[in-house]
Design a protein around this motif. Sequence first.
Motif, PDB file in Angstrom:
ATOM      1  N   HIS A  27       0.842  -1.193   0.000  1.00 40.29           N
ATOM      2  CA  HIS A  27       0.000   0.000   0.000  1.00 40.29           C
ATOM      3  C   HIS A  27       0.877   1.243   0.000  1.00 40.29           C
ATOM      4  CE1 HIS A  27      -2.351   3.144   2.325  1.00 40.29           C
ATOM      5  NE2 HIS A  27      -3.094   2.941   1.257  1.00 40.29           N
ATOM      6  N   GLN A  28       0.654   2.128  -0.992  1.00 37.26           N
ATOM      7  CA  GLN A  28       1.404   3.384  -1.076  1.00 37.26           C
ATOM      8  C   GLN A  28       0.507   4.482  -1.627  1.00 37.26           C
ATOM      9  OE1 GLN A  28       4.881   2.498  -3.528  1.00 37.26           O
ATOM     10  NE2 GLN A  28       6.167   2.284  -1.711  1.00 37.26           N
ATOM     11  N   ASN A  29       0.381   5.577  -0.867  1.00 35.06           N
ATOM     12  CA  ASN A  29      -0.329   6.767  -1.349  1.00 35.06           C
ATOM     13  C   ASN A  29      -1.719   6.456  -1.901  1.00 35.06           C
ATOM     14  OD1 ASN A  29       1.976   8.343  -0.747  1.00 35.06           O
ATOM     15  ND2 ASN A  29       2.870   7.821  -2.729  1.00 35.06           N
ATOM     16  N   SER A  30      -2.500   5.739  -1.141  1.00 39.22           N
ATOM     17  CA  SER A  30      -3.881   5.373  -1.461  1.00 39.22           C
ATOM     18  C   SER A  30      -3.998   4.358  -2.596  1.00 39.22           C
ATOM     19  CB  SER A  30      -4.743   6.605  -1.780  1.00 39.22           C
ATOM     20  OG  SER A  30      -4.515   7.073  -3.090  1.00 39.22           O
ATOM     21  N   HIS A  31      -2.872   3.817  -3.070  1.00 39.96           N
ATOM     22  CA  HIS A  31      -2.895   2.800  -4.123  1.00 39.96           C
ATOM     23  C   HIS A  31      -2.384   1.475  -3.568  1.00 39.96           C
ATOM     24  CE1 HIS A  31      -3.902   5.724  -7.203  1.00 39.96           C
ATOM     25  NE2 HIS A  31      -2.906   6.484  -6.800  1.00 39.96           N
ATOM     26  N   PHE A  32      -2.816   0.364  -4.205  1.00 47.59           N
ATOM     27  CA  PHE A  32      -2.407  -0.970  -3.799  1.00 47.59           C
ATOM     28  C   PHE A  32      -1.719  -1.658  -4.967  1.00 47.59           C
ATOM     29  CE2 PHE A  32      -5.905   0.178  -1.022  1.00 47.59           C
ATOM     30  CZ  PHE A  32      -5.462  -0.253   0.230  1.00 47.59           C
ATOM     31  N   PHE A  33      -0.553  -2.253  -4.705  1.00 50.48           N
ATOM     32  CA  PHE A  33       0.249  -2.883  -5.746  1.00 50.48           C
ATOM     33  C   PHE A  33       0.464  -4.362  -5.413  1.00 50.48           C
ATOM     34  CE2 PHE A  33       1.344   1.578  -5.456  1.00 50.48           C
ATOM     35  CZ  PHE A  33       1.302   2.006  -6.786  1.00 50.48           C
ATOM     36  N   ALA A  34       0.218  -5.230  -6.393  1.00 42.47           N
ATOM     37  CA  ALA A  34       0.384  -6.666  -6.184  1.00 42.47           C
ATOM     38  C   ALA A  34       1.862  -7.020  -6.123  1.00 42.47           C
ATOM     39  CB  ALA A  34      -0.292  -7.443  -7.306  1.00 42.47           C
ATOM     40  N   VAL A  35       2.250  -7.758  -5.099  1.00 46.71           N
ATOM     41  CA  VAL A  35       3.607  -8.275  -4.966  1.00 46.71           C
ATOM     42  C   VAL A  35       3.632  -9.748  -5.365  1.00 46.71           C
ATOM     43  CG1 VAL A  35       5.470  -8.762  -3.312  1.00 46.71           C
ATOM     44  CG2 VAL A  35       4.189  -6.608  -3.164  1.00 46.71           C
ATOM     45  N   SER A  36       2.558 -10.471  -5.050  1.00 50.45           N
ATOM     46  CA  SER A  36       2.412 -11.871  -5.459  1.00 50.45           C
ATOM     47  C   SER A  36       0.932 -12.199  -5.519  1.00 50.45           C
ATOM     48  CB  SER A  36       3.132 -12.808  -4.478  1.00 50.45           C
ATOM     49  OG  SER A  36       2.485 -12.790  -3.215  1.00 50.45           O
ATOM     50  N   GLY A  37       0.640 -13.361  -6.118  1.00 55.96           N
ATOM     51  CA  GLY A  37      -0.751 -13.805  -6.212  1.00 55.96           C
ATOM     52  C   GLY A  37      -1.509 -13.231  -7.385  1.00 55.96           C
ATOM     53  N   GLY A  38      -0.786 -12.855  -8.443  1.00 63.30           N
ATOM     54  CA  GLY A  38      -1.434 -12.237  -9.595  1.00 63.30           C
ATOM     55  C   GLY A  38      -2.474 -13.107 -10.259  1.00 63.30           C
ATOM     56  N   LEU A  39      -2.206 -14.410 -10.346  1.00 57.97           N
ATOM     57  CA  LEU A  39      -3.166 -15.305 -10.993  1.00 57.97           C
ATOM     58  C   LEU A  39      -4.464 -15.394 -10.202  1.00 57.97           C
ATOM     59  CD1 LEU A  39      -0.904 -18.252 -12.223  1.00 57.97           C
ATOM     60  CD2 LEU A  39      -1.863 -16.357 -13.560  1.00 57.97           C
ATOM     61  N   ARG A  40      -4.354 -15.413  -8.882  1.00 59.57           N
ATOM     62  CA  ARG A  40      -5.549 -15.465  -8.049  1.00 59.57           C
ATOM     63  C   ARG A  40      -6.344 -14.163  -8.160  1.00 59.57           C
ATOM     64  NH1 ARG A  40      -4.243 -17.700  -2.151  1.00 59.57           N
ATOM     65  NH2 ARG A  40      -6.513 -17.463  -2.048  1.00 59.57           N
ATOM     66  N   LEU A  41      -5.639 -13.033  -8.259  1.00 56.58           N
ATOM     67  CA  LEU A  41      -6.323 -11.751  -8.445  1.00 56.58           C
ATOM     68  C   LEU A  41      -7.066 -11.732  -9.782  1.00 56.58           C
ATOM     69  CD1 LEU A  41      -3.665  -9.202  -7.147  1.00 56.58           C
ATOM     70  CD2 LEU A  41      -5.977  -9.488  -6.237  1.00 56.58           C
ATOM     71  N   ASP A  42      -6.394 -12.215 -10.847  1.00 55.88           N
ATOM     72  CA  ASP A  42      -7.026 -12.238 -12.166  1.00 55.88           C
ATOM     73  C   ASP A  42      -8.263 -13.130 -12.173  1.00 55.88           C
ATOM     74  OD1 ASP A  42      -5.057 -10.571 -13.118  1.00 55.88           O
ATOM     75  OD2 ASP A  42      -3.845 -12.188 -13.992  1.00 55.88           O
ATOM     76  N   ALA A  43      -8.153 -14.290 -11.523  1.00 50.16           N
ATOM     77  CA  ALA A  43      -9.285 -15.210 -11.475  1.00 50.16           C
ATOM     78  C   ALA A  43     -10.453 -14.598 -10.711  1.00 50.16           C
ATOM     79  CB  ALA A  43      -8.858 -16.526 -10.832  1.00 50.16           C
ATOM     80  N   ALA A  44     -10.153 -13.916  -9.613  1.00 49.73           N
ATOM     81  CA  ALA A  44     -11.201 -13.279  -8.819  1.00 49.73           C
ATOM     82  C   ALA A  44     -11.887 -12.173  -9.608  1.00 49.73           C
ATOM     83  CB  ALA A  44     -10.613 -12.725  -7.527  1.00 49.73           C
ATOM     84  N   ALA A  45     -11.089 -11.377 -10.340  1.00 56.09           N
ATOM     85  CA  ALA A  45     -11.652 -10.300 -11.139  1.00 56.09           C
ATOM     86  C   ALA A  45     -12.532 -10.858 -12.252  1.00 56.09           C
ATOM     87  CB  ALA A  45     -10.529  -9.447 -11.727  1.00 56.09           C
ATOM     88  N   GLN A  46     -12.066 -11.922 -12.911  1.00 54.49           N
ATOM     89  CA  GLN A  46     -12.843 -12.529 -13.990  1.00 54.49           C
ATOM     90  C   GLN A  46     -14.133 -13.153 -13.475  1.00 54.49           C
ATOM     91  OE1 GLN A  46     -10.113 -15.222 -15.908  1.00 54.49           O
ATOM     92  NE2 GLN A  46      -8.785 -13.568 -16.612  1.00 54.49           N
ATOM     93  N   ALA A  47     -14.104 -13.611 -12.239  1.00 54.64           N
ATOM     94  CA  ALA A  47     -15.300 -14.219 -11.636  1.00 54.64           C
ATOM     95  C   ALA A  47     -16.279 -13.165 -11.116  1.00 54.64           C
ATOM     96  CB  ALA A  47     -14.887 -15.160 -10.502  1.00 54.64           C
ATOM     97  N   GLY A  48     -15.891 -11.882 -11.195  1.00 58.49           N
ATOM     98  CA  GLY A  48     -16.767 -10.811 -10.752  1.00 58.49           C
ATOM     99  C   GLY A  48     -16.759 -10.574  -9.259  1.00 58.49           C
TER     100      GLY A  48
END
Length: 244
Positions: free
Chosen positions: A207-228
Amino acid sequence: MTAPRTVVLNGDLGSGKTTVSVALAERLGVRRVSIGDLYRQMAAEHGMTALQFNLHAELDDKIDHYIDQLQYDIAASGEPLVVDSRLAWHFFRGAYKVHLVTDPVVAARRVLGRAGGPVERYTNLEDACTQLAARSESERQRFLTRYGVDKTRLQNYDLICDTTSATPVDIVTRIIEWAAAPTCLLDPRRVLRTTPTESDGEIKVLHQNSHFFAVSGGLRLDAAAQAGETLVPVQLVDEAGKAL
């Protein structure tokens, strides 16, 4: 949440604290107290916008002293409450502390679309973004100077919940369901990728300056986003990747 307990809600401007706090108080069957409503009333009585009143409060500490004493008195009563206040987490030591976050542009659209009256005036989306950022930073600096606390330090809270896409009903349910342990729940579409994060392991986020940056787990984030999905649990880490 098995027994009545005071819940304090802090959050970004435009994060939906009012809507969520009203619904949460109704769900828990307790009284709601809004320090923000009091603050806006005081701004109107001074003939100022919310930003102008924030800047005025930096110079006149009587304003904060009055509100501080009010919060101390409320906390001392022991009554289970839902408290909507950007500094209540500092005064209500035994409360369950919830911090609401949202995408800054989404927050600006929300405040631009509501009737704010003379206390909150914005000419367009860019102006709303600028004023909200200025108000937030004014508060942050005032709290740092007067109390030595940083409202943007996410470790201050028991639950961080992202309201960018989730409904108020969903947020209220998550607050009640996730009261057992410190947790951060984010909208997977909001987490930014600046480096490859193909791992499907634990989602770790900086977390930096009101933004969030992925360090790991990108595939799980993509799957969650695609699942709505609108909220996924993540592990907050520092710049060295160490858990917070």
